[in-house]
Design a protein around this motif. Structure first.
Motif, PDB file in Angstrom:
ATOM      1  N   ARG A   1      -3.555   1.315   0.917  1.00 41.56           N
ATOM      2  CA  ARG A   1      -3.267   2.365  -0.067  1.00 41.56           C
ATOM      3  C   ARG A   1      -4.177   3.569   0.137  1.00 41.56           C
ATOM      4  N   GLN A   2      -5.462   3.315   0.391  1.00 49.96           N
ATOM      5  CA  GLN A   2      -6.403   4.413   0.564  1.00 49.96           C
ATOM      6  C   GLN A   2      -6.050   5.252   1.792  1.00 49.96           C
TER       7      GLN A   2
ATOM      8  N   ILE B   1      -6.457  -5.609  -7.665  1.00 52.83           N
ATOM      9  CA  ILE B   1      -7.831  -5.428  -7.197  1.00 52.83           C
ATOM     10  C   ILE B   1      -8.782  -6.363  -7.932  1.00 52.83           C
TER      11      ILE B   1
ATOM     12  N   GLY C   1       0.813  -1.214   0.000  1.00 61.69           N
ATOM     13  CA  GLY C   1       0.000   0.000   0.000  1.00 61.69           C
ATOM     14  C   GLY C   1       0.846   1.263   0.000  1.00 61.69           C
TER      15      GLY C   1
ATOM     16  N   PHE D   1      -1.837  -2.135  -9.915  1.00 61.29           N
ATOM     17  CA  PHE D   1      -2.734  -2.014  -8.764  1.00 61.29           C
ATOM     18  C   PHE D   1      -4.122  -2.530  -9.104  1.00 61.29           C
ATOM     19  N   TRP D   2      -4.662  -2.110 -10.236  1.00 62.66           N
ATOM     20  CA  TRP D   2      -6.008  -2.537 -10.584  1.00 62.66           C
ATOM     21  C   TRP D   2      -6.046  -4.011 -10.981  1.00 62.66           C
TER      22      TRP D   2
ATOM     23  N   PHE E   1      -5.514  -2.694  -0.972  1.00 62.86           N
ATOM     24  CA  PHE E   1      -6.396  -1.583  -1.326  1.00 62.86           C
ATOM     25  C   PHE E   1      -6.686  -0.693  -0.115  1.00 62.86           C
TER      26      PHE E   1
END
Length: 283
Positions: free
Chosen positions: A163-164, A118, A99, A114-115, A160
């Motif tokens: 990271r947020q 996810i 992250g 990253f995606w 995720f």
């Protein structure tokens, strides 16, 4: 009665109605837990009584003793602690590091990578269990703790979530640490991690409960009963007590198996709720 008094009465009445509704809503999810607990303390005769009793007339410890002695319950609890604890620690470490990289470092293909990570969140576990089984078996890790832990060493949701949260940490703080000569690992553990307490606790609770309750993967990769986590031992206990009159023993085992996860939530509930609220605000 004056208008002010009437308004005050209406407000008190409305607040009382709200409290009653909140109590009813709270009791609905708590009722299965209550029924599980009292059923585990009933005698076989009282357990099969119709209509059922709402509280055991003479709470009995025999079902709990039988659950602990009929199968290796204590060993399986230790196995679950090792598996769930190891998975939780591993996911926290990998999620924080990944992250941080995704949030504070620029490199080619960062967003695509990253995606892509996810996207794995949307794969049903049953789809990956066969290739995971062949992978772990080819590495000679079947029927081992590490074989159970291997698919849980990292988690897309954890990456995720971290990271947020890390995105909201000011870049100036990290740049100041770099100017003082701090390396990347020191920046993460000394400056970033202390600011992630709600997120860390939230992820730890989610991961611990998931790893504790997971049934299908340990069942697929473990062969030795000495390594069984508590969910597999509880399934064995159900086979051991197929007769209806012994179902209180199964429920006693379920109560014992639920205690660690309930304890984890009770200990971390304040920070956990704060983490959930913060993650909800972040969208």
């Amino acid at each position: 009665m004056s208008a002010a008094s009437s308004t005050a009465v209406r407000r008190r009445l409305g607040r009382s109605v709200q409290y009653v509704l909140l109590a009813v809503v709270a009791l609905i999810p708590l009722f299965p837990l209550y029924w599980l607990l009292i059923s585990a303390m009933k005698t076989p005769a009282e357990f099969s009584q119709i209509p059922p009793t709402w509280f055991p007339s003479m709470p009995a410890l025999e079902p709990t003793i039988t659950a602990l002695t009929a199968v290796p319950f204590v060993q399986s609890m230790l196995n679950s602690i090792i598996i769930a604890g190891g998975a939780t620690i591993s996911v926290l470490v990998t999620s924080i590091l990944a992250g941080y990289v995704f949030a504070k470092h620029q490199f080619r293909g960062r967003d695509a990578l990253f995606w892509g990570i996810i996207a794995t969140m949307f794969l049903p576990p049953i789809v990956t269990i066969v290739p995971l089984y062949y992978l772990v078996s080819s590495m000679g890790l079947s029927d081992t703790y590490l074989g159970v832990l291997l698919p849980w060493l990292a988690n897309a949701f954890g990456i995720f979530l971290m990271r947020q949260f890390i995105q909201d940490i000011p870049d100036e703080l990290i740049e100041a640490a770099r100017m003082d000569g701090a390396g990347e690992f020191r920046i993460v553990w000394q400056f970033v991690v202390p600011l992630l307490k709600p997120a860390i606790v939230t992820l730890a609770v989610f991961m611990f409960v998931y790893a504790w309750n997971n049934f299908l993967w340990p069942l697929s990769i473990l062969k030795s009963e000495a390594l069984y986590p508590v969910v597999l031992t509880l399934n064995r206990l159900m086979s051991y007590t197929m007769s209806f009159e012994y179902q209180n023993v199964v429920l006693a085992g379920a109560v014992i198996a639920s205690l660690p996860t309930l304890l984890v939530f009770l200990v971390t509930q304040r920070v956990f709720v704060a983490g959930i609220a913060a993650s909800g605000v972040k969208g």
